[in-house]
Design an enzyme around this catalytic site. Sequence first.
Site, short mmCIF file in Angstrom:
data_model
loop_
_atom_site.label_atom_id
_atom_site.label_comp_id
_atom_site.label_asym_id
_atom_site.label_seq_id
_atom_site.Cartn_x
_atom_site.Cartn_y
_atom_site.Cartn_z
N HIS A 39 0.88 -1.09 -0.15
CA HIS A 39 -0.08 0.11 0.10
C HIS A 39 0.95 1.50 -0.07
CE1 HIS A 39 0.24 0.69 4.51
NE2 HIS A 39 0.24 -0.42 4.64
N ASP B 199 6.01 0.34 6.67
CA ASP B 199 4.66 0.47 6.54
C ASP B 199 4.12 1.56 5.68
OD1 ASP B 199 2.20 -0.38 6.69
OD2 ASP B 199 1.99 0.32 8.69
N GLU C 281 -4.74 1.83 2.61
CA GLU C 281 -5.11 0.79 3.48
C GLU C 281 -5.22 0.94 4.85
OE1 GLU C 281 -3.87 -2.63 6.10
OE2 GLU C 281 -2.86 -0.50 5.95
N GLU C 282 -4.50 2.23 5.26
CA GLU C 282 -4.59 2.40 6.84
C GLU C 282 -5.68 2.79 7.23
OE1 GLU C 282 -2.07 1.35 8.54
OE2 GLU C 282 -0.18 1.50 7.42
N HIS D 120 3.82 2.56 12.68
CA HIS D 120 2.92 3.61 12.63
C HIS D 120 3.34 4.72 13.75
CE1 HIS D 120 -1.03 0.96 11.95
NE2 HIS D 120 -0.16 1.05 10.94
ZN LIG Z 1 0.56 -1.45 6.39
#
Ligand SMILES: [Zn+2]
Length: 467
Positions: free
Chosen positions: A279, A291, A325-326, A423
């Site tokens: 993503h 991420d 996505e998040e 995150h």
């Molecule tokens: Zn992710």
Amino acid sequence: MKHILIVVFLFTTVQFSAQTDAENLKKIYTNSLTDGMSYQWLDHLSNQIGGRLSGSLNAELAVQYTKEEFDKLGLDKVWLQPVMVPRWVRGAPEFAYFETSPGVTTNVNICALGGSVATPAGGLKAKIIEVGSYTEIEALGADKVKGKIVFINRPMQADLINTFEAYGGCSVERYAGAAEAAKYGAVGTIVRSLNLRLDDFPHTGSMGYGDLPNSKRIPSAAISTNDAELLSGILALNGNINFFFSQNCKQLEDVQSYNVIGELTGSEFPNEIMVVGGHLDSWDLGDGSHDDGAGVVQSMDVLRLLKASGIRPKRTIRAVLFMNEENGLRGGKKYAEVAKSKKEKHVFALESDSGGFTPRGFSFDCSDIMFAKIESWKPLFKPYLIHYFEKGGSGADIGPLKDDNIVLAGLRPDSQRYFDHHHAANDTFEHVNKRELELGAASMTALIYLIDTYGTETLSNNVELKN
Ligand SMILES: [Zn+2]
């Protein structure tokens, strides 16, 4: 005699193809480690663009950049797939402290959770009460909770080797804690960061209010693990303390964004589509290198590595860079919706969204017969220390593609350090190792190559065999 000849013929064919496969895997890994593009692309995404929260300018810059890089690869098709995405903005930096007696305060590190409402303009100050899990709020009831800030202090379980299991065990505290506390009249929630390490970084992530009306929604923030320990220790000594926090986040109107797609069209079965993806959006505190910048650049490199290794896939291979996505999964849902409306036949999808760490193997969502076939490829992966092949989950973005005809898979890197960064403001480029990232890209390419070469065995194939 005839039978012996057939056996010899089959044996040499198998030997020959195993040798060809081993040679092709060697080419793929060599190319990735000596001439890979994934690290260079990640450098740009992370250091020239930065965090790519859905609906932000950075997210749009990432769309433009990755499309341009796809264009340079000489693929068969490159396009943008429009998708409307939510736009949540953090606003001014958050601020928080606890007050042990009037005027005696200690600052703590917090960050608003994604999707949270703001505190009142001047901040929010109230008595704070600790629970070990959001499920304990009900037992306390409105008597003890009303008018207070609820501190949900559930550490990730340290003895789980797969840290994603530990994450799964308490991500619901972050997601649903505020909605639960609001039911009993709480005015805010402070949630322990989902981090196995003790440090000063608060970790954001999505939260939701379910069907709670706007007027009942309370602000929710994550607190660093060090400060969660400190606050819990202080509360054990003195249960009567105030907590203050201010945050200025806001949910704005949805905006137009895009999934970015590059394609190598299949030479024999162009209508059979295989997806590899990650993503493109990320949270805003760091630059989203692990991420999921890592998964994005690895997926892009799969197409380049196939070409560079002289492998012309029989089936169509698409690298899909999913948006949002998040905090919404809108990109993954849109891709599946369009695929279904066009009656496209997707046979395989592989996602990389577990960080750019040393790859260990893959997890699969597939039939037993397909899994047996995959396990027969273990010797080919052995030289590259890829040994983990398990049935289980795949990835969030490719989940909406699930049906009886598709095999889903997820890259499984070593997960021990992932939640140190996940995150948080320290999900940054310098925490990604070049070789580890490249080994992941090569492993994904190798799996795509083998699936393309030998095809998939699906539930519907099994049914056809029985008929
Ligand atoms: Zn992710």
